[in-house]
Design an enzyme around this catalytic site. Structure first.
Site, PDB file in Angstrom:
ATOM      1  N   ARG A 128      26.078  -7.065  -0.037  1.00 27.64           N
ATOM      2  CA  ARG A 128      25.662  -7.614  -1.245  1.00 27.64           C
ATOM      3  C   ARG A 128      24.583  -8.712  -0.988  1.00 27.64           C
ATOM      4  NH1 ARG A 128      30.862  -7.234  -2.192  1.00 27.64           N
ATOM      5  NH2 ARG A 128      31.409  -5.253  -3.383  1.00 27.64           N
ATOM      6  N   LYS A 150       9.767  -9.512  -3.733  1.00 32.15           N
ATOM      7  CA  LYS A 150       9.813  -8.039  -4.052  1.00 32.15           C
ATOM      8  C   LYS A 150      10.333  -7.274  -2.630  1.00 32.15           C
ATOM      9  CE  LYS A 150       6.215  -6.803  -6.837  1.00 32.15           C
ATOM     10  NZ  LYS A 150       5.616  -5.874  -7.679  1.00 32.15           N
ATOM     11  N   GLU A 192      -6.883  -7.969  -0.478  1.00 30.23           N
ATOM     12  CA  GLU A 192      -5.974  -8.372  -1.123  1.00 30.23           C
ATOM     13  C   GLU A 192      -6.839  -9.960  -1.138  1.00 30.23           C
ATOM     14  OE1 GLU A 192      -3.877  -7.142  -2.987  1.00 30.23           O
ATOM     15  OE2 GLU A 192      -3.062  -5.331  -2.172  1.00 30.23           O
ATOM     16  N   LYS A 231      -0.913 -16.298  -4.636  1.00 26.41           N
ATOM     17  CA  LYS A 231       0.009 -15.694  -4.892  1.00 26.41           C
ATOM     18  C   LYS A 231       1.495 -16.426  -5.360  1.00 26.41           C
ATOM     19  CE  LYS A 231       2.654 -11.475  -4.360  1.00 26.41           C
ATOM     20  NZ  LYS A 231       3.141 -10.329  -3.337  1.00 26.41           N
ATOM     21  N   GLU A 241       8.509 -11.102 -12.913  1.00 28.92           N
ATOM     22  CA  GLU A 241       7.339 -10.193 -13.237  1.00 28.92           C
ATOM     23  C   GLU A 241       7.581  -9.944 -14.851  1.00 28.92           C
ATOM     24  OE1 GLU A 241       7.223  -6.535 -11.101  1.00 28.92           O
ATOM     25  OE2 GLU A 241       5.222  -6.923 -10.528  1.00 28.92           O
ATOM     26  N   ARG A 245       2.536 -12.646 -13.650  1.00 25.74           N
ATOM     27  CA  ARG A 245       2.494 -11.753 -12.361  1.00 25.74           C
ATOM     28  C   ARG A 245       1.683 -10.653 -12.300  1.00 25.74           C
ATOM     29  NH1 ARG A 245       7.571 -11.880  -8.606  1.00 25.74           N
ATOM     30  NH2 ARG A 245       6.527 -10.698  -6.807  1.00 25.74           N
ATOM     31  N   ASN A 249      -2.031  -7.353 -10.397  1.00 21.94           N
ATOM     32  CA  ASN A 249      -2.427  -5.793 -10.307  1.00 21.94           C
ATOM     33  C   ASN A 249      -4.037  -5.503 -10.469  1.00 21.94           C
ATOM     34  OD1 ASN A 249       0.399  -5.124 -10.176  1.00 21.94           O
ATOM     35  ND2 ASN A 249       0.687  -5.220 -12.302  1.00 21.94           N
ATOM     36  N   HIS A 252      -5.483  -2.471  -9.103  1.00 26.19           N
ATOM     37  CA  HIS A 252      -4.274  -1.785  -8.746  1.00 26.19           C
ATOM     38  C   HIS A 252      -4.145  -0.442  -9.644  1.00 26.19           C
ATOM     39  CE1 HIS A 252      -3.626  -4.751  -5.757  1.00 26.19           C
ATOM     40  NE2 HIS A 252      -2.833  -4.344  -5.446  1.00 26.19           N
ATOM     41  N   HIS A 256      -4.100   2.127  -7.052  1.00 28.63           N
ATOM     42  CA  HIS A 256      -2.894   3.079  -6.843  1.00 28.63           C
ATOM     43  C   HIS A 256      -3.179   4.507  -7.082  1.00 28.63           C
ATOM     44  CE1 HIS A 256      -0.213  -0.573  -7.296  1.00 28.63           C
ATOM     45  NE2 HIS A 256      -0.171  -0.028  -6.321  1.00 28.63           N
ATOM     46  N   HIS A 268      -3.924   0.825   1.657  1.00 28.94           N
ATOM     47  CA  HIS A 268      -3.888   0.284   0.384  1.00 28.94           C
ATOM     48  C   HIS A 268      -5.049  -0.574  -0.071  1.00 28.94           C
ATOM     49  CE1 HIS A 268      -1.677  -1.696  -2.944  1.00 28.94           C
ATOM     50  NE2 HIS A 268      -1.816  -2.550  -2.435  1.00 28.94           N
TER      51      HIS A 268
HETATM   52  N1  LIG Z   1       6.908  -6.441  -1.346  1.00 32.95           N
HETATM   53  C1  LIG Z   1       5.590  -6.723  -1.905  1.00 32.95           C
HETATM   54  O1  LIG Z   1       5.505  -7.633  -2.700  1.00 32.95           O
HETATM   55  C2  LIG Z   1       4.600  -6.084  -1.141  1.00 32.95           C
HETATM   56  C3  LIG Z   1       3.110  -6.210  -1.664  1.00 32.95           C
HETATM   57  C4  LIG Z   1       2.334  -5.572  -0.931  1.00 32.95           C
HETATM   58  C5  LIG Z   1       2.772  -4.435   0.037  1.00 32.95           C
HETATM   59  N2  LIG Z   1       3.816  -4.137  -0.017  1.00 32.95           N
HETATM   60  C6  LIG Z   1       4.135  -2.980   1.172  1.00 32.95           C
HETATM   61  O2  LIG Z   1       3.444  -3.217   2.399  1.00 32.95           O
HETATM   62  C7  LIG Z   1       3.238  -2.013   2.780  1.00 32.95           C
HETATM   63  C8  LIG Z   1       1.789  -2.126   3.569  1.00 32.95           C
HETATM   64  O3  LIG Z   1       2.027  -3.166   4.237  1.00 32.95           O
HETATM   65  P1  LIG Z   1       0.722  -3.131   5.569  1.00 32.95           P
HETATM   66  O4  LIG Z   1      -0.362  -2.768   5.175  1.00 32.95           O
HETATM   67  O5  LIG Z   1       1.353  -4.338   6.274  1.00 32.95           O
HETATM   68  O6  LIG Z   1       1.197  -1.799   6.490  1.00 32.95           O
HETATM   69  P2  LIG Z   1       2.240  -1.460   7.255  1.00 32.95           P
HETATM   70  O7  LIG Z   1       3.135  -2.049   7.601  1.00 32.95           O
HETATM   71  O8  LIG Z   1       2.570  -0.074   7.341  1.00 32.95           O
HETATM   72  O9  LIG Z   1       1.482  -1.625   8.733  1.00 32.95           O
HETATM   73  C9  LIG Z   1       0.354  -1.001   9.222  1.00 32.95           C
HETATM   74  C10 LIG Z   1       0.259  -0.421  10.439  1.00 32.95           C
HETATM   75  O10 LIG Z   1      -0.015  -1.331  11.291  1.00 32.95           O
HETATM   76  C11 LIG Z   1       1.145  -1.614  12.165  1.00 32.95           C
HETATM   77  N3  LIG Z   1       1.271  -2.784  12.678  1.00 32.95           N
HETATM   78  C12 LIG Z   1       1.812  -3.905  11.975  1.00 32.95           C
HETATM   79  N4  LIG Z   1       1.546  -4.935  12.593  1.00 32.95           N
HETATM   80  C13 LIG Z   1       0.824  -4.842  13.855  1.00 32.95           C
HETATM   81  C14 LIG Z   1       0.210  -5.570  14.708  1.00 32.95           C
HETATM   82  N5  LIG Z   1       0.564  -7.018  14.603  1.00 32.95           N
HETATM   83  N6  LIG Z   1      -0.407  -4.897  15.860  1.00 32.95           N
HETATM   84  C15 LIG Z   1      -0.493  -3.543  15.709  1.00 32.95           C
HETATM   85  N7  LIG Z   1       0.097  -2.828  14.954  1.00 32.95           N
HETATM   86  C16 LIG Z   1       0.683  -3.469  13.737  1.00 32.95           C
HETATM   87  C17 LIG Z   1       2.291  -0.908  11.678  1.00 32.95           C
HETATM   88  O11 LIG Z   1       3.270  -0.170  12.611  1.00 32.95           O
HETATM   89  C18 LIG Z   1       1.458   0.209  10.943  1.00 32.95           C
HETATM   90  O12 LIG Z   1       1.385   1.558  11.796  1.00 32.95           O
HETATM   91  C19 LIG Z   1       3.352  -1.081   1.704  1.00 32.95           C
HETATM   92  O13 LIG Z   1       4.602  -0.289   2.170  1.00 32.95           O
HETATM   93  C20 LIG Z   1       3.397  -1.894   0.457  1.00 32.95           C
HETATM   94  O14 LIG Z   1       4.199  -1.084  -0.426  1.00 32.95           O
HETATM   95  C21 LIG Z   1       4.861  -4.890  -0.310  1.00 32.95           C
HETATM   96 ZN   LIG Z   2      -2.058  -4.683  -3.377  1.00 30.53          ZN
END
Ligand SMILES: NC(=O)c1ccc[n+]([C@@H]2O[C@H](COP(=O)([O-])OP(=O)(O)OC[C@H]3O[C@@H](n4cnc5c(N)ncnc54)[C@H](O)[C@@H]3O)[C@@H](O)[C@H]2O)c1
Ligand SMILES: [Zn+2]
Length: 361
Positions: A128, A150, A192, A231, A241, A245, A249, A252, A256, A268
């Site tokens: 939990r 989030k 971003e 942010k 949210e 917040r 978007n 987005h 999206h 993304h």
């Molecule tokens: N929680 C939130 O507020 C929030 C906000 C934005 C995005 N997200 C989430 O984040 C994800 C996207 O994040 P992302 O763009 O970081 O993608 P990701 O985490 O999928 O990483 C992108 C790719 O790069 C690789 N990678 C990561 N760091 C590396 C490094 N230092 N060297 C080599 N390779 C590396 C990973 O293995 C992956 O293949 C999505 O799932 C999205 O939903 C969450």
């Molecule tokens: Zn985004």
């Protein structure tokens, strides 16, 4: 090193940005955990673990900093989005249980936004809720995913459909990790950063315009810190949210839809770049975004190496997907417009009207 506070009531924390020795990262994480931690589980994106020597050094440094008998173990997740499933959450939490992690344990997520979401969600639901900290390794995770609390995983029905709000106790963005990050991922993360410029901090737009494709190399710390500040401020004003917040978007709603319609071939950030171009153009068509700002935005994003050719991508399929966006309210969308550098305005737009405006017949 730059420290940006995320001032939340009761559980504020800090985001540290800089190029660190693993021992320094470990010291920051251990300090945030306090003396009472019973064990540390480092959940690492498997690709990062394989590519970056920093991971093993960080785990070793955590071990060296913990009192005798307090274990630190590394658990490798599938790389990227593949970790964001309930099946992987089951695997991780069973591993935590098998290894005896209790309520005083702490999780450290190392990786991009995907690993961070996995680690945060696992921490939110295991027993939990246990504490967690993040070491983001992508630009997107540093400026966006690690801030705000989030966490979520995906369902076959869609992305981020199961999740929780759970704030980290600390975030350490070690720029050394960016050395192994593919160029395309770096550029996508800049979208971003640009978004933060459009919605809140015009100086970011200036920096991105001046630096162009080299903006990140030229001044990584101030650039990342400025985006994190945007942010953090937005999130602190609206932790769950409710309203403000939603400015995050910007770009987005259309982004999206493009991302999903591409079958996630578009990253993304690339989709958000296209979505911002669409939002700027739409704003101009409604008379709320000056044409000069629309043109400037498009040129700026193109200068970073991001895609901007949104018009030809707005197929009927993409437009149809806008309607499945979570932010939809009934038959209209609450759209975020940029009215001047750093300034936004919300407007409810009927879906049909939005589609017609985006793709005039
Ligand atoms: N929680 C939130 O507020 C929030 C906000 C934005 C995005 N997200 C989430 O984040 C994800 C996207 O994040 P992302 O763009 O970081 O993608 P990701 O985490 O999928 O990483 C992108 C790719 O790069 C690789 N990678 C990561 N760091 C590396 C490094 N230092 N060297 C080599 N390779 C590396 C990973 O293995 C992956 O293949 C999505 O799932 C999205 O939903 C969450
Ligand atoms: Zn985004």
């Amino acid at each position: 090193m730059i420290t940006v506070p995320v001032p939340l009531p009761d559980r504020g924390y800090e985001v540290r940005i800089g190029r660190f020795e693993p021992a320094a990262v470990a010291a920051t994480l251990l300090e945030a955990m306090g003396g009472s931690v019973s064990g540390v589980a480092v959940l690492v994106d498997g690709t990062v673990a394989a590519r970056s020597p920093r991971v093993a050094r960080l785990v070793a440094a955590l071990g060296a900093g913990l009192p005798p008998g307090v274990p630190v173990r590394q658990y490798d997740l599938p790389g990227g989005e593949a970790s964001k499933t309930l099946a992987e959450i089951a695997r991780t939490t069973e591993w935590l249980a098998e290894n005896g992690y209790d309520r005083r344990a702490a999780i450290v997520g190392v990786g991009g936004g995907a690993a961070g979401d996995h680690a945060g969600f696992a921490a939110a639901v295991y027993l939990r809720g246990v504490r967690f900290a993040l070491c983001p390794t992508t630009l997107l995770a540093m400026v966006d995913a690690s801030v705000g609390g989030k966490t979520a995983v995906d369902l076959p029905a869609g992305k981020n459909l199961v999740g929780a709000f759970h704030q980290p106790i600390a975030v350490v963005a070690d720029l050394g990790f960016l050395e192994t990050l593919p160029r395309r991922e770096q550029v996508a993360g800049l979208a971003e950063v640009a978004k933060c410029g459009f919605i809140a901090d015009p100086s970011l737009l200036d920096a991105l315009e001046t630096g162009g494709a080299r903006a990140l190399e030229l001044a990584p710390e101030p650039l990342i810190a400025a985006a994190v500040r945007v942010k953090a401020e937005v999130v602190a004003g609206d932790e769950r949210e409710a309203g403000r917040r939603a400015v995050l978007n910007f770009g987005h709603t259309v982004g999206h839809a493009l991302e999903a319609a591409s079958g996630y071939d578009l990253l993304h950030g690339e989709a958000v770049s296209l979505g911002m171009v669409a939002a700027l153009s739409l704003g101009t068509s409604y008379g709320v975004t000056p044409a000069a700002l629309r043109d400037r935005g498009r040129a700026l994003l193109a200068g970073l190496g991001l895609p901007v050719d949104v018009e030809r991508r707005l197929t009927t399929e993409v437009l149809g997907r806008i309607d499945v966006d979570k932010k939809r309210r009934g038959s209209s969308v609450r759209f975020v417009f940029c009215t001047a550098p750093g300034a936004t305005r919300f407007q409810e737009i009927p879906l049909d009207e939005l589609r017609t405006r985006l793709q005039p017949p």
